[in-house]
Design a protein around this motif. Structure first.
Motif, PDB file in Angstrom:
ATOM      1  N   ARG A 189      27.740  29.933  53.708  1.00  0.00           N
ATOM      2  CA  ARG A 189      27.973  29.978  52.270  1.00  0.00           C
ATOM      3  C   ARG A 189      26.968  30.921  51.615  1.00  0.00           C
ATOM      4  NH1 ARG A 189      27.386  23.662  51.040  1.00  0.00           N
ATOM      5  NH2 ARG A 189      25.444  24.144  52.121  1.00  0.00           N
ATOM      6  N   MET A 190      27.467  31.997  51.016  1.00  0.00           N
ATOM      7  CA  MET A 190      26.609  32.937  50.310  1.00  0.00           C
ATOM      8  C   MET A 190      26.499  32.597  48.829  1.00  0.00           C
ATOM      9  SD  MET A 190      25.847  34.885  52.835  1.00  0.00           S
ATOM     10  CE  MET A 190      24.931  36.140  51.969  1.00  0.00           C
ATOM     11  N   GLY A 191      27.545  32.018  48.264  1.00  0.00           N
ATOM     12  CA  GLY A 191      27.579  31.716  46.842  1.00  0.00           C
ATOM     13  C   GLY A 191      28.990  31.357  46.436  1.00  0.00           C
ATOM     14  N   VAL A 192      29.375  31.722  45.213  1.00  0.00           N
ATOM     15  CA  VAL A 192      30.724  31.456  44.728  1.00  0.00           C
ATOM     16  C   VAL A 192      31.207  32.636  43.899  1.00  0.00           C
ATOM     17  CG1 VAL A 192      30.425  28.940  44.673  1.00  0.00           C
ATOM     18  CG2 VAL A 192      29.928  30.294  42.626  1.00  0.00           C
ATOM     19  N   LEU A 193      32.523  32.729  43.743  1.00  0.00           N
ATOM     20  CA  LEU A 193      33.145  33.637  42.788  1.00  0.00           C
ATOM     21  C   LEU A 193      33.675  32.814  41.625  1.00  0.00           C
ATOM     22  CD1 LEU A 193      35.244  36.086  45.026  1.00  0.00           C
ATOM     23  CD2 LEU A 193      32.888  36.348  44.212  1.00  0.00           C
ATOM     24  N   GLU A 194      33.406  33.267  40.420  1.00  0.00           N
ATOM     25  CA  GLU A 194      34.027  32.704  39.225  1.00  0.00           C
ATOM     26  C   GLU A 194      35.243  33.556  38.889  1.00  0.00           C
ATOM     27  OE1 GLU A 194      33.147  31.845  34.485  1.00  0.00           O
ATOM     28  OE2 GLU A 194      31.657  32.878  35.724  1.00  0.00           O
ATOM     29  N   VAL A 195      36.415  32.967  38.857  1.00  0.00           N
ATOM     30  CA  VAL A 195      37.662  33.704  38.695  1.00  0.00           C
ATOM     31  C   VAL A 195      38.354  33.273  37.407  1.00  0.00           C
ATOM     32  CG1 VAL A 195      39.887  34.283  39.740  1.00  0.00           C
ATOM     33  CG2 VAL A 195      37.911  33.793  41.204  1.00  0.00           C
ATOM     34  N   GLY A 196      38.579  34.224  36.522  1.00  0.00           N
ATOM     35  CA  GLY A 196      39.376  34.002  35.324  1.00  0.00           C
ATOM     36  C   GLY A 196      40.660  34.808  35.419  1.00  0.00           C
ATOM     37  N   ALA A 197      41.697  34.358  34.728  1.00  0.00           N
ATOM     38  CA  ALA A 197      43.007  34.990  34.841  1.00  0.00           C
ATOM     39  C   ALA A 197      43.312  35.839  33.619  1.00  0.00           C
ATOM     40  CB  ALA A 197      44.096  33.936  35.011  1.00  0.00           C
ATOM     41  N   GLY A 198      43.946  36.995  33.890  1.00  0.00           N
ATOM     42  CA  GLY A 198      44.461  37.812  32.805  1.00  0.00           C
ATOM     43  C   GLY A 198      45.769  37.246  32.288  1.00  0.00           C
ATOM     44  N   THR A 199      46.305  37.884  31.247  1.00  0.00           N
ATOM     45  CA  THR A 199      47.554  37.424  30.638  1.00  0.00           C
ATOM     46  C   THR A 199      48.686  37.427  31.663  1.00  0.00           C
ATOM     47  OG1 THR A 199      46.849  38.357  28.529  1.00  0.00           O
ATOM     48  CG2 THR A 199      49.191  37.840  28.773  1.00  0.00           C
ATOM     49  N   GLY A 200      49.411  36.301  31.716  1.00  0.00           N
ATOM     50  CA  GLY A 200      50.558  36.207  32.608  1.00  0.00           C
ATOM     51  C   GLY A 200      50.232  35.757  34.016  1.00  0.00           C
ATOM     52  N   THR A 201      48.971  35.492  34.312  1.00  0.00           N
ATOM     53  CA  THR A 201      48.574  35.031  35.647  1.00  0.00           C
ATOM     54  C   THR A 201      48.187  33.558  35.572  1.00  0.00           C
ATOM     55  OG1 THR A 201      47.803  37.221  36.293  1.00  0.00           O
ATOM     56  CG2 THR A 201      46.965  35.362  37.565  1.00  0.00           C
ATOM     57  N   ASP A 202      48.713  32.756  36.477  1.00  0.00           N
ATOM     58  CA  ASP A 202      48.521  31.309  36.466  1.00  0.00           C
ATOM     59  C   ASP A 202      47.582  30.899  37.595  1.00  0.00           C
ATOM     60  OD1 ASP A 202      48.653  28.603  36.181  1.00  0.00           O
ATOM     61  OD2 ASP A 202      50.748  28.403  36.830  1.00  0.00           O
ATOM     62  N   LEU A 203      46.398  30.453  37.246  1.00  0.00           N
ATOM     63  CA  LEU A 203      45.436  30.020  38.257  1.00  0.00           C
ATOM     64  C   LEU A 203      45.856  28.737  38.954  1.00  0.00           C
ATOM     65  CD1 LEU A 203      42.002  30.736  36.526  1.00  0.00           C
ATOM     66  CD2 LEU A 203      43.112  32.040  38.350  1.00  0.00           C
ATOM     67  N   HIS A 204      46.868  28.046  38.417  1.00  0.00           N
ATOM     68  CA  HIS A 204      47.354  26.828  39.066  1.00  0.00           C
ATOM     69  C   HIS A 204      48.272  27.144  40.247  1.00  0.00           C
ATOM     70  CE1 HIS A 204      46.166  25.436  35.036  1.00  0.00           C
ATOM     71  NE2 HIS A 204      45.964  24.259  35.598  1.00  0.00           N
ATOM     72  N   ASP A 205      48.631  28.397  40.428  1.00  0.00           N
ATOM     73  CA  ASP A 205      49.539  28.803  41.497  1.00  0.00           C
ATOM     74  C   ASP A 205      48.842  28.640  42.848  1.00  0.00           C
ATOM     75  OD1 ASP A 205      51.297  29.957  43.244  1.00  0.00           O
ATOM     76  OD2 ASP A 205      51.280  31.936  42.309  1.00  0.00           O
ATOM     77  N   PRO A 206      49.351  27.768  43.742  1.00  0.00           N
ATOM     78  CA  PRO A 206      48.694  27.575  45.056  1.00  0.00           C
ATOM     79  C   PRO A 206      48.581  28.866  45.850  1.00  0.00           C
ATOM     80  CG  PRO A 206      50.326  25.852  44.657  1.00  0.00           C
ATOM     81  CD  PRO A 206      50.517  26.875  43.582  1.00  0.00           C
ATOM     82  N   ALA A 207      49.586  29.746  45.745  1.00  0.00           N
ATOM     83  CA  ALA A 207      49.529  31.006  46.486  1.00  0.00           C
ATOM     84  C   ALA A 207      48.380  31.872  45.989  1.00  0.00           C
ATOM     85  CB  ALA A 207      50.859  31.754  46.350  1.00  0.00           C
ATOM     86  N   LEU A 208      48.152  31.875  44.675  1.00  0.00           N
ATOM     87  CA  LEU A 208      47.047  32.661  44.128  1.00  0.00           C
ATOM     88  C   LEU A 208      45.711  32.097  44.585  1.00  0.00           C
ATOM     89  CD1 LEU A 208      46.035  34.916  42.305  1.00  0.00           C
ATOM     90  CD2 LEU A 208      46.149  33.314  40.380  1.00  0.00           C
ATOM     91  N   ARG A 209      45.602  30.784  44.672  1.00  0.00           N
ATOM     92  CA  ARG A 209      44.356  30.185  45.143  1.00  0.00           C
ATOM     93  C   ARG A 209      44.077  30.579  46.589  1.00  0.00           C
ATOM     94  NH1 ARG A 209      44.042  24.006  42.980  1.00  0.00           N
ATOM     95  NH2 ARG A 209      42.053  24.182  44.072  1.00  0.00           N
ATOM     96  N   THR A 210      45.120  30.633  47.408  1.00  0.00           N
ATOM     97  CA  THR A 210      44.946  31.085  48.789  1.00  0.00           C
ATOM     98  C   THR A 210      44.490  32.537  48.816  1.00  0.00           C
ATOM     99  OG1 THR A 210      46.626  29.548  49.595  1.00  0.00           O
ATOM    100  CG2 THR A 210      46.115  31.436  51.001  1.00  0.00           C
TER     101      THR A 210
END
Length: 500
Positions: A189-210
């Motif tokens: 473990r090096m750390g973490v990425l903080e990921v925010g979504a642009g317009t029209g992108t759904d962070l709840h999408d399981p495929a996007l999380r993968t």
């Protein structure tokens, strides 16, 4: 749909190539990464007009050039053979991963956060990078497009929860949803990425999380690689200055976490910035896990050099194929040759047969290994049979002892300063109890929690250097969650240890 004549396309491609500032070799590498299959010599001949290429190969060259022109911004683009939307330009995940790889080539380490953020935009994501500090208490933000971020505590923040459980975590923040993905170099473990979504992108999408997990793993590799040739990222992880001895010992440590199908290993040392005489090492193969920990104490000013010599002798013998006895002899000989009869290093050598769980170990003044298993779903520690000899560099060879691990057992090597850590009132740290309490975590998190607990118990005032090396053997089984677990870590439930 309008087509471009092959020769006209070649002529414009050559003209655009001249504006890229690339060599033919650099262009060929980009073209080859896209799947091109002509040689560098053939590509050069095509640019010179001495060789024609099939349409698909011309378009791959075009795309490689256009990617470079995009980087330069504003330069006229080379034409594809069909000026339509059906081009070979990668999109989505592939574009993000290729952008990350391409942007990181020849990038200074301090530019990596910008490269990662730029690659994330191919997925319509806003990405910031946090690295774990060497105290393993905070996640420190790296400078990036958005300023003002503060260090986040590993124990109490959402980012820390993702880090602790080696998982992605979706949270609702005042500024919008955030996805936290663990930044991994292999299994470290090096750390973490903080990921925010642009317009029209759904962070709840399981495929996007993968996809974010893939992205974070690749980014972690690149961060670890950059830290080997530059200091900027490493300096961000430091809470204070290291003295030269601590610097030497940290540089000699292997990655703090590694794993194969059959075993996961994790190590740690304290105090992180004032280390004097402790180190550890391991090596993993398809059949065997080799483990070692060495302790030269803190009182001798040359302890760092002495323990580094022991480590180097052990590694050299192990890499020559020597067994435990040969490794023991090599360490004894190196210490007596380099420092004379007065040099002494306490330590433990061990090897685990990954097919059957057979443990062989040898203690030279070091602490006897512990094995943490479970009985009736309660973690329980036990020591293995031992026959300690005097420290390395002094005394005769010791007896090699054997025992049998069961799938899921946690093998623990540690130094005396860890088990003997004391509070101001003299109360001794409960190492066994602490191991039992945290054995259900993945080994790197078990290691972190035990060392943090010991440091808190003695308020950082260790009487010696604390070293901890843990390994979980799971015999090729898929890791599963322990009973009643609510996290999404992959954990192998330990079992009661057995002796050979």
């Amino acid at each position: 749909m309008c087509s471009v004549h092959a020769e006209e396309q070649r002529r414009i491609i050559a003209a655009c190539f001249a504006r890229t500032g690339l060599t033919v070799e650099q262009l060929w590498l980009r073209y080859f990464a896209l799947g091109g299959d002509v040689t560098e010599v053939e590509l050069d001949a095509f640019l010179q007009g001495a060789l024609s290429l099939p349409r698909i190969q011309r378009d791959m060259v075009t795309h490689a050039i256009n990617e470079r022109l995009d980087e330069l911004s504003g330069a006229r683009r080379a034409p594809y053979s069909r000026e339509a939307s059906a081009t070979i330009r990668p999109r989505g995940t592939l574009a993000a991963l290729l952008g990350l790889l391409d942007g990181a080539r020849h990038a200074a380490p301090e530019r990596l956060p910008e490269v990662i953020a730029a690659a994330g935009r191919a997925l319509n994501l806003e990405i910031a990078v946090y690295l774990a500090d060497y105290d393993r208490r905070h996640l420190v933000p790296l400078p990036g497009p958005v300023s003002g971020r503060k260090p986040l505590p590993i124990e109490t923040s959402n980012a820390g929860q993702a880090y602790r459980h080696v998982d992605t975590l979706l949270t609702e923040e005042p500024e919008g949803p955030r996805l936290w993905a663990v930044l991994l170099d292999g299994d470290e473990r090096m750390g973490v990425l903080e990921v925010g979504a642009g317009t029209g992108t759904d962070l709840h999408d399981p495929a996007l999380r993968t996809q974010c997990q893939w992205f974070a793993s690749l980014a972690g590799h690149l961060v670890a690689a950059a830290m080997r040739y530059g200091d900027a990222l490493d300096m961000r992880r430091r809470g204070r200055r290291r003295d030269p001895t601590a610097e030497l010992l940290w540089q000699n440590l292997p990655p703090l976490t590694a794993a194969t199908r059959d075993v996961m290993v994790a190590g740690g040392v304290e105090p992180a910035y004032d280390l004097r005489g402790v180190t550890f090492d391991y090596a993993l193969s398809e059949t065997t896990a080799w483990l070692a920990i060495f302790d030269a104490g803190r009182d001798d000013p040359s302890a760092g050099l002495v323990v580094s010599t022991a480590l180097a002798a052990y590694r050299s013998a192990r890499r020559e194929g020597e067994d435990l006895r040969g490794q023991e002899n090599a360490v004894d000989k190196a210490l007596s040759t380099q420092f004379g009869a007065g040099a002494a290093v306490r330590g433990t050598l061990a090897e685990v047969d990954l097919a059957h769980g057979d443990l062989r170990h040898l203690e030279a003044g070091g602490r006897t290994p512990l094995v943490v298993g479970t009985e009736h779903e309660a973690h329980r520690s036990s020591t293995v049979d031992s026959s300690p000899r005097s420290p390395f560099g002094a005394g005769s060879p010791g007896r090699i002892m054997t025992t049998r691990l069961r799938p899921g057992d946690l093998l623990v090597l540690h130094t005396e300063a860890l088990s003997e850590a004391r509070a101001a009132d003299g109360e001794r740290f409960g190492l066994v109890e602490c191991l039992n309490a945290h054995a259900g975590q993945l080994p790197p998190e078990t290691n972190r929690r035990v060392l943090q607990a010991a440091k808190s118990h003695c308020r950082g005032a260790f009487t010696g250097d604390a070293g901890l090396l843990v390994a979980r053997w799971h015999a090729g089984r898929e890791a599963v969650q322990p009973p009643n677990s609510t996290s999404s870590d992959l954990i192998v439930p330990p079992f009661r240890p057995g002796a050979a």
